[in-house]
Motif scaffolding. Structure first.
Motif, PDB file in Angstrom:
ATOM      1  N   SER A 101       0.826  -1.193   0.000  1.00 41.71           N
ATOM      2  CA  SER A 101       0.000   0.000   0.000  1.00 41.71           C
ATOM      3  C   SER A 101       0.870   1.257   0.000  1.00 41.71           C
ATOM      4  N   ASN A 102       1.927   1.284   0.810  1.00 38.21           N
ATOM      5  CA  ASN A 102       2.822   2.434   0.884  1.00 38.21           C
ATOM      6  C   ASN A 102       3.523   2.654  -0.458  1.00 38.21           C
ATOM      7  N   ASN A 103       3.995   1.582  -1.085  1.00 34.55           N
ATOM      8  CA  ASN A 103       4.638   1.700  -2.395  1.00 34.55           C
ATOM      9  C   ASN A 103       3.648   2.182  -3.454  1.00 34.55           C
ATOM     10  N   THR A 104       2.406   1.728  -3.371  1.00 31.66           N
ATOM     11  CA  THR A 104       1.374   2.182  -4.295  1.00 31.66           C
ATOM     12  C   THR A 104       1.148   3.678  -4.126  1.00 31.66           C
ATOM     13  N   HIS A 105       1.050   4.134  -2.876  1.00 29.16           N
ATOM     14  CA  HIS A 105       0.861   5.561  -2.610  1.00 29.16           C
ATOM     15  C   HIS A 105       2.052   6.380  -3.115  1.00 29.16           C
ATOM     16  N   LYS A 106       3.252   5.878  -2.937  1.00 30.07           N
ATOM     17  CA  LYS A 106       4.441   6.597  -3.423  1.00 30.07           C
ATOM     18  C   LYS A 106       4.393   6.755  -4.938  1.00 30.07           C
ATOM     19  N   MET A 107       3.988   5.711  -5.631  1.00 32.69           N
ATOM     20  CA  MET A 107       3.874   5.780  -7.090  1.00 32.69           C
ATOM     21  C   MET A 107       2.775   6.766  -7.486  1.00 32.69           C
ATOM     22  N   GLU A 108       1.661   6.752  -6.775  1.00 35.05           N
ATOM     23  CA  GLU A 108       0.567   7.680  -7.068  1.00 35.05           C
ATOM     24  C   GLU A 108       1.006   9.132  -6.873  1.00 35.05           C
ATOM     25  N   ILE A 109       1.770   9.396  -5.834  1.00 39.80           N
ATOM     26  CA  ILE A 109       2.236  10.758  -5.561  1.00 39.80           C
ATOM     27  C   ILE A 109       3.251  11.187  -6.622  1.00 39.80           C
ATOM     28  N   THR A 110       4.161  10.305  -6.980  1.00 42.46           N
ATOM     29  CA  THR A 110       5.126  10.610  -8.045  1.00 42.46           C
ATOM     30  C   THR A 110       4.389  10.929  -9.342  1.00 42.46           C
TER      31      THR A 110
ATOM     32  N   GLN B 112      -7.958  18.711 -10.534  1.00 47.65           N
ATOM     33  CA  GLN B 112      -7.582  17.296 -10.550  1.00 47.65           C
ATOM     34  C   GLN B 112      -6.281  17.082  -9.777  1.00 47.65           C
ATOM     35  N   PHE B 113      -5.418  18.101  -9.757  1.00 45.11           N
ATOM     36  CA  PHE B 113      -4.094  17.964  -9.161  1.00 45.11           C
ATOM     37  C   PHE B 113      -3.912  18.744  -7.860  1.00 45.11           C
ATOM     38  N   TYR B 114      -4.582  19.877  -7.730  1.00 45.35           N
ATOM     39  CA  TYR B 114      -4.366  20.776  -6.589  1.00 45.35           C
ATOM     40  C   TYR B 114      -5.633  20.901  -5.746  1.00 45.35           C
TER      41      TYR B 114
ATOM     42  N   SER C  68       9.899  20.656  -3.332  1.00 47.82           N
ATOM     43  CA  SER C  68       9.223  19.772  -2.387  1.00 47.82           C
ATOM     44  C   SER C  68       7.740  20.094  -2.461  1.00 47.82           C
ATOM     45  N   ALA C  69       6.937  19.102  -2.170  1.00 46.77           N
ATOM     46  CA  ALA C  69       5.492  19.294  -2.220  1.00 46.77           C
ATOM     47  C   ALA C  69       4.854  18.465  -1.122  1.00 46.77           C
ATOM     48  N   THR C  70       3.702  18.922  -0.676  1.00 44.58           N
ATOM     49  CA  THR C  70       2.908  18.141   0.259  1.00 44.58           C
ATOM     50  C   THR C  70       1.607  17.770  -0.430  1.00 44.58           C
ATOM     51  N   ALA C  71       1.075  16.631  -0.039  1.00 45.61           N
ATOM     52  CA  ALA C  71      -0.160  16.131  -0.645  1.00 45.61           C
ATOM     53  C   ALA C  71      -1.055  15.561   0.445  1.00 45.61           C
ATOM     54  N   ILE C  72      -2.345  15.588   0.173  1.00 41.22           N
ATOM     55  CA  ILE C  72      -3.310  14.973   1.084  1.00 41.22           C
ATOM     56  C   ILE C  72      -4.145  13.973   0.292  1.00 41.22           C
TER      57      ILE C  72
ATOM     58  N   ASN D  71     -11.116  11.727  -3.721  1.00 46.77           N
ATOM     59  CA  ASN D  71     -10.817  11.586  -5.154  1.00 46.77           C
ATOM     60  C   ASN D  71      -9.364  11.229  -5.410  1.00 46.77           C
ATOM     61  N   GLY D  72      -8.649  10.779  -4.384  1.00 44.36           N
ATOM     62  CA  GLY D  72      -7.247  10.418  -4.538  1.00 44.36           C
ATOM     63  C   GLY D  72      -6.334  11.513  -4.005  1.00 44.36           C
ATOM     64  N   TRP D  73      -5.039  11.373  -4.247  1.00 43.96           N
ATOM     65  CA  TRP D  73      -4.047  12.331  -3.756  1.00 43.96           C
ATOM     66  C   TRP D  73      -4.154  13.646  -4.519  1.00 43.96           C
TER      67      TRP D  73
END
Length: 152
Positions: A22-31, A52-54, A129-133, A137-139
């Protein structure tokens, strides 16, 4: 009794394995979120996709300036009027990603090659650097900090 401990151990290992996937999936989604936001918004000038992005309260801090979604849309609308239209290719090199619950941060190198009529007119490099939540609807990115790196 051994069966009980075996079951507990199996549940523990399964939980760890699931968390890593799950963590690796989230990392790929954020990238992908960062890469696609640059491709859609800053390369294709597609302001319609900003939500869609912000997040609605997104902030971009770049070289002493503070931008929000409105100022980004204004920039994109002006950039669309320029002729000839430049072609921008973005390349992201991830330094690190940290995820905790429904928040994440990513540090990366951002490279852009800008060309007109297949001739490179500019290369740019930023340390960002960026932060995401994580939303329903996803990250989504809620903040991006950008520092220009001088060309060698």
């Amino acid at each position: 009794m051994n069966k009980f401990y075996s079951t507990i151990l199996l549940l523990f290992i399964t939980n760890i394995a699931f968390s890593q996937v799950s963590n690796n999936t989230h990392k790929m989604e954020i990238t992908n979120l960062v890469q696609e936001s640059f491709d859609e918004l800053w390369a294709k000038f597609n302001a319609e996709k900003i939500e869609q992005f912000y997040t609605k309260d997104f902030l971009l801090l770049e070289n002493g300036e503070i931008w929000n979604n409105d100022s980004i849309v204004n920039y994109i609308e002006k950039a669309k009027l320029k002729t000839p239209k430049p072609n921008r290719i973005n390349k992201i090199e991830v330094i690190d990603i940290k995820i905790k619950d429904k928040t994440a941060w990513i540090a990366y190198q951002n490279y852009a090659t800008i060309s007109v009529d297949n001739k490179i007119i500019r290369k740019a490099h930023w340390l960002e650097s960026a932060t995401a939540i994580l939303t329903e609807n996803g990250w989504k990115l809620d903040m991006l900090h950008s520092t220009r790196v001088k060309n060698e």
